[in-house]
Design a protein around this motif. Structure first.
Motif, PDB file in Angstrom:
ATOM      1  N   ARG A  23       0.893  -1.248   0.059  1.00 64.69           N
ATOM      2  CA  ARG A  23      -0.091   0.171  -0.039  1.00 64.69           C
ATOM      3  C   ARG A  23       0.639   1.278  -0.047  1.00 64.69           C
ATOM      4  N   ASP A  24       1.674   1.246  -0.761  1.00 69.29           N
ATOM      5  CA  ASP A  24       2.674   2.417  -0.882  1.00 69.29           C
ATOM      6  C   ASP A  24       3.052   2.866  -2.441  1.00 69.29           C
ATOM      7  N   GLY A  25       2.150   2.615  -3.285  1.00 69.46           N
ATOM      8  CA  GLY A  25       2.535   2.656  -4.734  1.00 69.46           C
ATOM      9  C   GLY A  25       2.870   4.090  -5.052  1.00 69.46           C
ATOM     10  N   LYS A  26       2.621   5.332  -4.448  1.00 63.19           N
ATOM     11  CA  LYS A  26       3.605   6.361  -4.939  1.00 63.19           C
ATOM     12  C   LYS A  26       5.154   6.381  -4.726  1.00 63.19           C
ATOM     13  N   ARG A  27       5.553   5.805  -3.417  1.00 61.85           N
ATOM     14  CA  ARG A  27       7.124   5.777  -3.216  1.00 61.85           C
ATOM     15  C   ARG A  27       7.692   4.463  -4.057  1.00 61.85           C
ATOM     16  N   CYS A  28       6.813   3.569  -4.374  1.00 60.13           N
ATOM     17  CA  CYS A  28       7.355   2.650  -5.320  1.00 60.13           C
ATOM     18  C   CYS A  28       7.505   2.915  -6.579  1.00 60.13           C
ATOM     19  N   GLY A  29       6.275   3.863  -7.056  1.00 54.67           N
ATOM     20  CA  GLY A  29       6.515   4.447  -8.577  1.00 54.67           C
ATOM     21  C   GLY A  29       7.914   5.332  -8.692  1.00 54.67           C
ATOM     22  N   VAL A  47      12.554  -6.277 -13.640  1.00 56.09           N
ATOM     23  CA  VAL A  47      11.822  -5.753 -12.167  1.00 56.09           C
ATOM     24  C   VAL A  47      10.825  -6.897 -11.847  1.00 56.09           C
ATOM     25  N   GLY A  48      11.073  -7.470 -10.845  1.00 54.58           N
ATOM     26  CA  GLY A  48       9.667  -8.086 -10.423  1.00 54.58           C
ATOM     27  C   GLY A  48       8.940  -7.390  -9.317  1.00 54.58           C
ATOM     28  N   LEU A  49       7.598  -7.218  -9.542  1.00 55.11           N
ATOM     29  CA  LEU A  49       7.010  -6.413  -8.566  1.00 55.11           C
ATOM     30  C   LEU A  49       5.763  -7.210  -8.018  1.00 55.11           C
ATOM     31  N   ASP A  54      -5.310  -2.038  -1.743  1.00 58.13           N
ATOM     32  CA  ASP A  54      -6.759  -1.904  -1.382  1.00 58.13           C
ATOM     33  C   ASP A  54      -7.539  -2.026  -2.634  1.00 58.13           C
ATOM     34  N   THR A  55      -7.941  -2.942  -2.977  1.00 56.41           N
ATOM     35  CA  THR A  55      -8.771  -3.212  -4.187  1.00 56.41           C
ATOM     36  C   THR A  55     -10.255  -2.556  -4.182  1.00 56.41           C
ATOM     37  N   GLU A  56     -10.742  -2.481  -3.049  1.00 52.36           N
ATOM     38  CA  GLU A  56     -11.988  -2.076  -2.580  1.00 52.36           C
ATOM     39  C   GLU A  56     -11.997  -0.392  -2.826  1.00 52.36           C
ATOM     40  N   HIS A  57     -10.784   0.180  -2.785  1.00 46.94           N
ATOM     41  CA  HIS A  57     -10.746   1.480  -2.756  1.00 46.94           C
ATOM     42  C   HIS A  57      -9.609   2.050  -3.509  1.00 46.94           C
ATOM     43  N   PRO A  58      -9.372   1.663  -4.956  1.00 50.08           N
ATOM     44  CA  PRO A  58      -8.435   1.882  -5.524  1.00 50.08           C
ATOM     45  C   PRO A  58      -7.950   3.216  -5.809  1.00 50.08           C
ATOM     46  N   GLN A  59      -8.927   4.230  -5.786  1.00 54.90           N
ATOM     47  CA  GLN A  59      -8.642   5.741  -5.820  1.00 54.90           C
ATOM     48  C   GLN A  59      -7.896   6.171  -4.607  1.00 54.90           C
ATOM     49  N   ASP A  60      -7.786   5.622  -3.669  1.00 56.35           N
ATOM     50  CA  ASP A  60      -7.233   5.756  -2.580  1.00 56.35           C
ATOM     51  C   ASP A  60      -5.775   5.281  -2.297  1.00 56.35           C
ATOM     52  N   ASP A  61      -5.754   4.087  -3.071  1.00 62.38           N
ATOM     53  CA  ASP A  61      -4.448   3.344  -3.136  1.00 62.38           C
ATOM     54  C   ASP A  61      -3.997   2.998  -4.249  1.00 62.38           C
ATOM     55  N   PRO A  62      -3.328   3.984  -4.939  1.00 61.22           N
ATOM     56  CA  PRO A  62      -2.790   3.464  -6.541  1.00 61.22           C
ATOM     57  C   PRO A  62      -1.745   2.446  -6.396  1.00 61.22           C
ATOM     58  N   THR A  63      -1.582   1.742  -7.608  1.00 63.67           N
ATOM     59  CA  THR A  63      -0.657   0.736  -7.679  1.00 63.67           C
ATOM     60  C   THR A  63       0.931   1.386  -8.066  1.00 63.67           C
ATOM     61  N   ASP A  66       0.943   2.127 -11.733  1.00 62.98           N
ATOM     62  CA  ASP A  66       0.023   3.230 -12.212  1.00 62.98           C
ATOM     63  C   ASP A  66       0.998   4.500 -11.837  1.00 62.98           C
ATOM     64  N   GLU A  67       1.567   4.629 -10.820  1.00 57.72           N
ATOM     65  CA  GLU A  67       2.108   5.553 -10.263  1.00 57.72           C
ATOM     66  C   GLU A  67       3.337   5.942 -11.223  1.00 57.72           C
ATOM     67  N   TYR A  68       4.029   4.733 -11.635  1.00 55.41           N
ATOM     68  CA  TYR A  68       5.384   4.770 -12.113  1.00 55.41           C
ATOM     69  C   TYR A  68       4.874   5.407 -13.703  1.00 55.41           C
ATOM     70  N   CYS A  69       3.646   4.904 -14.251  1.00 58.31           N
ATOM     71  CA  CYS A  69       3.383   5.236 -15.354  1.00 58.31           C
ATOM     72  C   CYS A  69       3.047   6.695 -15.761  1.00 58.31           C
ATOM     73  N   LYS A  70       2.356   7.161 -14.714  1.00 54.52           N
ATOM     74  CA  LYS A  70       1.968   8.467 -14.474  1.00 54.52           C
ATOM     75  C   LYS A  70       3.305   9.519 -14.396  1.00 54.52           C
ATOM     76  N   LEU A  71       4.162   9.145 -13.595  1.00 47.94           N
ATOM     77  CA  LEU A  71       5.517   9.941 -13.457  1.00 47.94           C
ATOM     78  C   LEU A  71       6.261   9.968 -14.947  1.00 47.94           C
ATOM     79  N   MET A  72       5.864   8.787 -15.740  1.00 54.02           N
ATOM     80  CA  MET A  72       6.779   8.715 -17.161  1.00 54.02           C
ATOM     81  C   MET A  72       5.824   9.303 -18.208  1.00 54.02           C
TER      82      MET A  72
END
Length: 97
Positions: A23-29, A47-49, A54-63, A66-72
């Motif tokens: 549950r730390d997609g931003k730092r992982c990205g 990379v093996g990821l 939280d699949t019930e609230h994905p907007q609050d817990d980005p993967t 998703d975060e890496y792709c957004k940065l790129m």
């Protein structure tokens, strides 16, 4: 002691990086972005990821992806495996699942 390079020489060697995250997609990205940005040969990095989100609230817990792709500057979207994308700037989710 360091592991000697493959018999085909260091020019062909690769590195595998395993990244589990909870549950730390931003730092992982950001980690993925730095990993590839600072690699002398990013094409040789694999990379093996493993993500737990939280699949019930994905907007609050980005993967991480998703975060890496957004940065790129890429967008992600689900699609059937093997579908061609005809020049879209997009990451293939099925390629990393």
């Amino acid at each position: 002691y360091p592991i000697p390079p493959h018999s085909n020489g260091p020019a062909k060697s690769t590195i595998f990086v395993s990244i589990p995250h909870f549950r730390d997609g931003k730092r992982c990205g950001q980690t993925l972005q730095r990993l590839f940005a600072t690699a002398a040969h990013p094409d040789r990095v694999h990379v093996g990821l493993i993500e737990q989100t939280d699949t019930e609230h994905p907007q609050d817990d980005p993967t991480c992806l998703d975060e890496y792709c957004k940065l790129m500057g890429f967008e992600t979207k689900d699609h059937p495996p093997g579908v061609a994308h005809k020049g879209e700037k997009q990451a293939d989710r099925d390629a990393v699942r």
